[in-house]
Design a protein around this motif. Structure first.
Motif, PDB file in Angstrom:
ATOM      1  N   GLY A  96      50.399   4.251   3.816  1.00  0.00           N
ATOM      2  CA  GLY A  96      50.667   4.092   2.401  1.00  0.00           C
ATOM      3  C   GLY A  96      49.637   4.831   1.567  1.00  0.00           C
ATOM      4  N   ARG A  97      49.458   4.409   0.344  1.00  0.00           N
ATOM      5  CA  ARG A  97      48.478   5.065  -0.531  1.00  0.00           C
ATOM      6  C   ARG A  97      47.070   4.755  -0.042  1.00  0.00           C
TER       7      ARG A  97
ATOM      8  N   GLY B 237      52.348   9.310   5.107  1.00  0.00           N
ATOM      9  CA  GLY B 237      52.609   7.972   4.581  1.00  0.00           C
ATOM     10  C   GLY B 237      52.419   6.831   5.550  1.00  0.00           C
TER      11      GLY B 237
ATOM     12  N   ASP C  81      49.023  12.002   5.072  1.00  0.00           N
ATOM     13  CA  ASP C  81      49.984  12.745   4.253  1.00  0.00           C
ATOM     14  C   ASP C  81      51.417  12.337   4.558  1.00  0.00           C
TER      15      ASP C  81
ATOM     16  N   ASN D 255      41.171  11.221  -6.445  1.00  0.00           N
ATOM     17  CA  ASN D 255      42.414  10.454  -6.413  1.00  0.00           C
ATOM     18  C   ASN D 255      42.182   8.959  -6.617  1.00  0.00           C
TER      19      ASN D 255
ATOM     20  N   LEU E  93      43.256   3.920  -0.103  1.00  0.00           N
ATOM     21  CA  LEU E  93      42.462   3.234  -1.109  1.00  0.00           C
ATOM     22  C   LEU E  93      40.964   3.418  -0.921  1.00  0.00           C
TER      23      LEU E  93
ATOM     24  N   GLY F 255      44.471   2.039   3.819  1.00  0.00           N
ATOM     25  CA  GLY F 255      45.544   2.241   2.864  1.00  0.00           C
ATOM     26  C   GLY F 255      46.285   0.955   2.586  1.00  0.00           C
ATOM     27  N   GLU F 256      47.280   1.030   1.724  1.00  0.00           N
ATOM     28  CA  GLU F 256      48.032  -0.169   1.333  1.00  0.00           C
ATOM     29  C   GLU F 256      48.802  -0.772   2.495  1.00  0.00           C
TER      30      GLU F 256
END
Length: 366
Positions: free
Chosen positions: A144-145, A141, A139, A236, A147, A260-261
């Motif tokens: 990153g996002r 970050g 949450d 999501n 995946l 994540g990214e």
């Protein structure tokens, strides 16, 4: 602080000791009554808890001063006891899974809503610093996002250590319904609800041999799939792969990884409350251990019930029935997908529970 919340415990098997160690000495809770099919067992346990009375299940459910029923029966009995608690106007906190079948689980939630009582459900391990620190990192970050994620649980089978493992190999058992709640609950806390699943499963042994206790050497028939793999499509867009197996000896796979990214998180075993959360950042050269930044520190079984009691209807319990029902549908639909060979969409949606701020043991245990 007001009077302690009065709890009646139904089912005094192996898991009950961990709950009683937490709850019997907690100032917010009073163990008022205990019931088990073995009356001598409930009497023996009651003798160790001041103020607790050994009763039949019927008398415990009818007792007016019991506010919440802690349902620690075998999975096949979860629905009957939970429905009985709601009918008696009592909250219920049930050991995982919520029920053996999705319709039974839905009935538990609907009956409780009609009666104006609350439902909580294990696992509450996801409220500890392990899963909650990983959630805070996502949450915040740090990767990153998100995946994708992977979740892996491999063991040779509980018959090696459990003296009465029969229920692990009948409907309601198996590696997915037994251990899947830990992993899928953690994935929901980390990534949110699931919208669809694709599964595959196998059952390559017809029986298991008990390895400990007075029944050592006895054979137990296998009526459920003992290796289950699948893909969970989260709302999501993230994809989680999950493997739960009673057909392996060991694994080097991380219990949970989230990709994540800009980084990957290694998340500790969700069967435990704490453990190291490690981050490997994009462009980095090594894993970095994150200090605990969220969760109930040094928590133990029963913290979910304490969380429910302290929520006092002002917020949903973090180990709540809506998440448990969504987890149950995810698991039963995964098994149905494996049997039918197709992708299946879920019918339930559960909000990610409210995160747990970093809470010292001196605070949650007082």
């Amino acid at each position: 602080m007001g009077d302690p919340h009065r709890v009646g415990v139904v089912g005094l098997g192996v898991i009950s000791r961990a709950y009683l160690d937490t709850l019997a000495n907690h100032p917010a809770v009073s163990i008022a009554a205990l019931a088990d099919l073995d009356a001598s067992r409930s009497a023996a346990v009651a003798a160790t808890i001041p103020g607790a009375e050994a009763l039949s299940v019927e008398r415990l459910l009818a007792r007016p001063d019991v506010q919440t029923v802690l349902n620690l029966t075998i999975p096949a009995a979860h629905a009957d006891i939970s429905l009985g608690a709601s009918e008696a106007g009592k909250n219920v906190y049930v050991e995982k899974p919520l029920a053996v079948t999705f319709p039974d689980g839905r009935s538990i939630i609907e009956r409780a809503a009609s009666a104006g009582v609350r439902v909580g459900c294990a696992p509450d391990t996801v409220l500890g610093t392990g899963t909650q620190t990983a959630r805070a990192a996502i949450d915040g970050g740090l990767i990153g996002r998100p995946l994708s994620a992977s979740a892996v649980m491999v063991t040779a089978g509980h018959e090696r250590w459990h003296p009465n493992p029969d229920f692990y190999y009948v409907p309601g058992g198996g590696p997915l319904l037994d251990m899947g709640p830990y992993y899928i609950s953690a994935l929901i806390h980390l990534l949110g609800p699931v919208r669809a699943v694709v599964g595959a499963a196998s059952r390559l042994r017809a029986e298991r041999v008990i390895g400990s206790g007075p029944r050592t050497g006895q054979r137990v028939p296998v009526e459920v799939d003992t290796h289950v793999s699948g893909v969970l499509e989260h709302a999501n867009g993230a994809l989680s792969t999950i493997t739960t197996s009673f057909d392996g000896v060991a694994t080097t796979a991380a219990p949970i990884e989230v990709h994540g990214e800009t980084g990957t998180l290694a998340v500790p075993d969700p069967n435990y409350f704490d453990g190291e959360v490690r981050l490997f950042a994009l462009g980095g050269t090594e894993w970095r251990v994150l200090e605990p930044r969220a969760g109930y520190a040094h928590a133990s079984r029963g913290i979910g019930l304490i969380d429910l009691v302290r929520a006092d209807g002002q917020r949903p319990p973090r180990a709540g029935g809506d998440v448990a029902l969504h987890v149950l549908e995810t698991m039963t639909t995964l098994l149905r997908s494996a049997a039918e060979g197709r992708r299946i969409e879920l019918t339930t949606v559960a909000e990610r529970p409210e995160p747990v701020p970093l809470t010292a043991v001196e605070s949650w245990n007082a």
